[in-house]
Design a protein around this motif. Structure first.
Motif, PDB file in Angstrom:
ATOM      1  N   ILE A   1       0.833  -1.200   0.000  1.00 55.64           N
ATOM      2  CA  ILE A   1       0.000   0.000   0.000  1.00 55.64           C
ATOM      3  C   ILE A   1       0.871   1.255   0.000  1.00 55.64           C
ATOM      4  CG2 ILE A   1      -1.830  -1.230   1.212  1.00 55.64           C
ATOM      5  CD1 ILE A   1      -1.115   0.340   3.738  1.00 55.64           C
ATOM      6  N   SER A   2       0.352   2.318  -0.567  1.00 52.24           N
ATOM      7  CA  SER A   2       1.089   3.588  -0.602  1.00 52.24           C
ATOM      8  C   SER A   2       0.972   4.286   0.746  1.00 52.24           C
ATOM      9  CB  SER A   2       0.526   4.495  -1.702  1.00 52.24           C
ATOM     10  OG  SER A   2      -0.844   4.780  -1.478  1.00 52.24           O
ATOM     11  N   LYS A   3       2.047   4.947   1.163  1.00 49.95           N
ATOM     12  CA  LYS A   3       2.000   5.746   2.385  1.00 49.95           C
ATOM     13  C   LYS A   3       1.178   7.008   2.162  1.00 49.95           C
ATOM     14  CE  LYS A   3       6.234   4.333   4.782  1.00 49.95           C
ATOM     15  NZ  LYS A   3       7.517   4.787   5.362  1.00 49.95           N
ATOM     16  N   GLU A   4       1.319   7.605   0.982  1.00 52.13           N
ATOM     17  CA  GLU A   4       0.526   8.785   0.658  1.00 52.13           C
ATOM     18  C   GLU A   4      -0.911   8.376   0.352  1.00 52.13           C
ATOM     19  OE1 GLU A   4       3.385  12.110  -1.283  1.00 52.13           O
ATOM     20  OE2 GLU A   4       2.836  10.458  -2.606  1.00 52.13           O
ATOM     21  N   ASN A   5      -1.807   9.332   0.456  1.00 53.83           N
ATOM     22  CA  ASN A   5      -3.210   9.078   0.164  1.00 53.83           C
ATOM     23  C   ASN A   5      -3.448   9.077  -1.341  1.00 53.83           C
ATOM     24  OD1 ASN A   5      -3.675   8.971   2.867  1.00 53.83           O
ATOM     25  ND2 ASN A   5      -5.003  10.764   2.972  1.00 53.83           N
ATOM     26  N   LEU A   6      -3.111   7.972  -1.956  1.00 49.71           N
ATOM     27  CA  LEU A   6      -3.369   7.810  -3.384  1.00 49.71           C
ATOM     28  C   LEU A   6      -4.618   6.969  -3.560  1.00 49.71           C
ATOM     29  CD1 LEU A   6       0.182   7.019  -4.804  1.00 49.71           C
ATOM     30  CD2 LEU A   6      -1.006   9.220  -4.783  1.00 49.71           C
ATOM     31  N   PHE A   7      -5.485   7.430  -4.459  1.00 45.96           N
ATOM     32  CA  PHE A   7      -6.654   6.627  -4.798  1.00 45.96           C
ATOM     33  C   PHE A   7      -6.187   5.458  -5.672  1.00 45.96           C
ATOM     34  CE2 PHE A   7     -10.420   6.049  -7.708  1.00 45.96           C
ATOM     35  CZ  PHE A   7     -11.187   5.365  -6.775  1.00 45.96           C
ATOM     36  N   ASN A   8      -7.095   4.626  -5.986  1.00 45.46           N
ATOM     37  CA  ASN A   8      -6.926   3.452  -6.840  1.00 45.46           C
ATOM     38  C   ASN A   8      -6.001   3.696  -8.038  1.00 45.46           C
ATOM     39  OD1 ASN A   8      -8.329   1.951  -9.386  1.00 45.46           O
ATOM     40  ND2 ASN A   8      -8.508   0.712  -7.565  1.00 45.46           N
TER      41      ASN A   8
END
Length: 267
Positions: free
Chosen positions: A110-117
């Motif tokens: 999972i990405s640490k930053e708030n990335l959407f799909n």
């Protein structure tokens, strides 16, 4: 980011990938909602578009947002976490098969930053894919404690189920030595692109690919799973800010515009 031929089980879906990306960006609220999630905008109102076919649109908080639970490995950009499911389909009743893992070994990146799909990736952030894959491959091949932690988690997920625990554990014990001998290139990496995702936060599914490791796991999700390398190569040639092109063209000499537009069409 190389992969053995045996692990490329989700390839050949480039047309579907492009279509899913194009459909997503046609929704009027897509840009503002993607940006708000990335910026963690407290007061933003997310708007699920009429006619959206997915179970979940972009949300303020997802199960993977600001992850604080157990971490198997991490770097500056991504975290590897466990998949909360038994890898053995026989532990689920009829109609629940989709809840099982996709392989005897199945973890999430999972990405640490708030990335959407994955549909939101473009040339500015698509490198999250190789960063995640490289972390997994390096950890699996070079860190025995990581490999053991992943296997221990699979056992934990099997024992958490009430159904057919002995059967599932018997299969796991039979496969344990083979699992320890797997190399990173025996894994494949997939994405469930919007609207096919279950959690909106960007995450990659890492699964052991050899057939014997998928013998008792679910294959319900195979059709919708997209190969991360195909998504990556498409995303790297995209920009999800079309207004920027119009802005640049307004200040660009006419003699340059034709060449630039031709270049963009070739991407």
């Amino acid at each position: 980011m190389g992969a053995s031929q045996s692990s490329q089980i989700f390839v050949g879906k480039r047309r579907e990938i492009k279509k899913q990306i194009e459909i997503f960006w046609k929704y009027p609220s897509a840009r503002s909602d993607v940006d708000a999630y990335y910026k963690n905008a407290e007061n933003h109102q997310y708007t699920k578009p009429p006619g959206y076919k997915g179970l979940r649109w972009i949300e303020k908080k997802t199960p993977f947002t600001d992850w604080k639970d157990k971490i198997l490995a991490h770097n500056d950009k991504v975290i590897i976490i466990r998949n909360e499911a038994s890898p053995d389909i026989r532990q689920y009743t009829k109609g629940e098969e989709h809840k099982a893992g996709m392989s005897l070994i199945h973890v999430l990146i999972i990405s640490k930053e708030n990335l959407f799909n994955g549909v939101s990736l473009d040339s500015t952030n698509a490198d999250i894919i190789p960063q995640g894959i490289d972390l997994f491959k390096t950890s699996w091949d070079n860190d025995p404690s990581f490999r053991q932690a992943v296997l221990d988690h699979q056992v934990e997920m099997i024992r958490k189920r009430d159904r057919n625990v002995d059967i599932a554990m018997g299969h796991f014990e039979k496969m344990k030595e083979k699992a320890q001998a797997l190399r990173a290139d025996d894994f494949t990496f997939g994405l469930h692109l919007s609207p096919d995702h279950s959690v909106p936060h960007f995450h990659i599914h890492a699964i052991a690919t050899p057939k014997e490791f998928r013998k008792h796991s679910t294959k319900v999700h195979d059709k919708k799973t997209k190969d991360v390398l195909e998504v990556y190569h498409i995303a790297k040639n995209r920009t999800n800010a079309p207004n920027r092109h119009r802005f640049l063209n307004a200040f660009m000499p006419r003699s340059w515009r034709g060449e630039r537009e031709k270049s963009m069409q070739q991407k």
